[in-house]
Design an enzyme around this catalytic site. Structure first.
Site, PDB file in Angstrom:
ATOM      1  N   LEU A  69       9.882  11.343  -6.489  1.00  0.00           N
ATOM      2  CA  LEU A  69      10.223  12.200  -5.342  1.00  0.00           C
ATOM      3  C   LEU A  69       8.993  12.658  -4.562  1.00  0.00           C
ATOM      4  O   LEU A  69       9.018  13.697  -3.904  1.00  0.00           O
ATOM      5  CB  LEU A  69      11.065  13.418  -5.790  1.00  0.00           C
ATOM      6  CG  LEU A  69      12.401  13.103  -6.467  1.00  0.00           C
ATOM      7  CD1 LEU A  69      13.143  14.395  -6.808  1.00  0.00           C
ATOM      8  CD2 LEU A  69      13.290  12.230  -5.581  1.00  0.00           C
TER       9      LEU A  69
ATOM     10  N   SER B 274       3.977  -6.226   1.937  1.00  0.00           N
ATOM     11  CA  SER B 274       3.870  -5.788   3.325  1.00  0.00           C
ATOM     12  C   SER B 274       3.166  -6.817   4.196  1.00  0.00           C
ATOM     13  O   SER B 274       2.241  -7.512   3.744  1.00  0.00           O
ATOM     14  CB  SER B 274       3.090  -4.481   3.359  1.00  0.00           C
ATOM     15  OG  SER B 274       2.729  -4.161   4.686  1.00  0.00           O
TER      16      SER B 274
ATOM     17  N   TYR C 103      -4.230   0.071   1.017  1.00  0.00           N
ATOM     18  CA  TYR C 103      -2.781  -0.180   0.955  1.00  0.00           C
ATOM     19  C   TYR C 103      -2.516  -1.680   0.878  1.00  0.00           C
ATOM     20  O   TYR C 103      -1.816  -2.166  -0.016  1.00  0.00           O
ATOM     21  CB  TYR C 103      -2.102   0.420   2.193  1.00  0.00           C
ATOM     22  CG  TYR C 103      -0.641   0.042   2.321  1.00  0.00           C
ATOM     23  CD1 TYR C 103       0.325   0.597   1.485  1.00  0.00           C
ATOM     24  CD2 TYR C 103      -0.218  -0.890   3.278  1.00  0.00           C
ATOM     25  CE1 TYR C 103       1.665   0.231   1.593  1.00  0.00           C
ATOM     26  CE2 TYR C 103       1.116  -1.251   3.391  1.00  0.00           C
ATOM     27  CZ  TYR C 103       2.056  -0.690   2.551  1.00  0.00           C
ATOM     28  OH  TYR C 103       3.380  -1.056   2.646  1.00  0.00           O
TER      29      TYR C 103
END
Ligand code: NAD
Length: 272
Positions: A34, A118, A142
């Site tokens: 979360l 990605s 990333y």
């Protein structure tokens, strides 16, 4: 036989659409810390189980994965900007976290992983549309860590018989994408600002291009690819749109009077 789908990062934007796709026909286990996801994204149904946990916690992850038939691995540090600020934490979550997922699969004898990689792995190469046989040239932690995760999945495919469906998402948009997070994506931010009349900030000259794909289409492709023998796939429409034209489209559709301001380009952002 009824399948059990295990989704890391299932409380997030894209994860919540994967749940929606499978909730009527499968049992679903969501494993999410979360950090950016929301429990309210998870429907309260007897066949959907939520476990709050971090993919860096190997023991909890392995225990949670018991009985899974297929893993959708989406949990990640998702922001290029945050990854530039925190490269070590990004490595721990995205690269080592993916190894943890693969090790947990091995221990639980789970044989299929659908991995959210990605388009960022292509880096600065201006050639469009991107092809999966192009040399990846990642320029941010990333992108480097997403590519590292891909390599580990291929390696476990060779050594442990795990089928890897490596999917490189282009820019995804749609319902439940959070405009409020500090690293929110462009489309929901632009829509929110256009609706309120606030100034819209565009990084750089706005002529950078992206291939925007609607989240429900992305999930349709993920489901179809999950039934293949595996491999590496781009998921986009194969078209490209400048940020300036997206802003123009959103302000026109919302009849917005928002002013557009250009700010310096962001470190790690790719142009095309
Ligand atoms: P999101 O932030 O809504 O979802 C990511 C989820 O992962 C969140 O629910 C978050 O709480 C959870 N998470 C983060 N770190 C975790 C950890 N250490 N342990 C457990 N859970 C953790 O983002 P999203 O847009 O739904 O992205 C999902 C995936 O798709 C990510 O892997 C992202 O890199 C990839 N992706 C997204 C896009 C896009 O345009 N949205 C483009 C390319 C790739």
């Amino acid at each position: 036989m009824r399948k059990t789908i295990f989704i890391t990062g299932g409380a997030g934007f894209i994860g919540s659409h994967i749940i929606e796709h499978y909730e009527s026909e499968c049992d679903i286990v969501i494993y999410d810390d979360l950090s950016t996801g929301k429990e309210s994204n998870i429907p309260q149904k007897p066949n959907i189980k939520f476990i709050k946990g971090d993919i860096r916690n190997r023991g909890e992850l392995t225990a949670a994965m018991e009985n899974a038939d297929i893993v959708f691995h989406l949990a990640a540090e998702i922001s290029v900007a945050a990854s530039m600020e925190r490269p070590i934490e990004t490595e721990e979550i995205n690269a080592i976290g993916t190894i943890n997922v693969l090790e947990a699969m091995k221990k639980n004898n789970v044989k299929t992983i659908v991995y959210a990689s990605s388009a960022a792995v292509y880096g600065e190469n201006p050639e469009c549309p991107k092809r999966t046989d192009m040399l990846p040239e990642p320029i941010s932690p990333y992108a480097i860590t997403k590519l590292s995760g891909e390599h580990y999945i291929r390696m476990y495919g060779r050594t442990s018989g795990i089928k890897g469906i490596i999917t490189r998402f282009f820019n995804v948009f749609g319902e439940r994408q959070d405009p409020a997070s500090p690293y929110a994506a462009a489309v929901p931010i632009f829509i929110r600002k256009a609706l309120s009349g606030a100034e819209i900030n565009v990084h750089g000259d706005g002529e950078q291009t992206r291939d925007f794909i609607y989240v429900k289409d992305l999930v349709t492709y993920l489901d179809a690819l999950s039934r293949t023998d595996g491999g590496t796939f781009n998921i986009g429409y194969g078209s490209f749109t400048t940020i300036n034209s997206i802003v123009a489209r959103i302000t026109a559709l919302t009849d917005s009077k928002s002013r557009v301001a250009h700010t310096p380009p962001r470190a790690g952002d790719i142009k095309f």
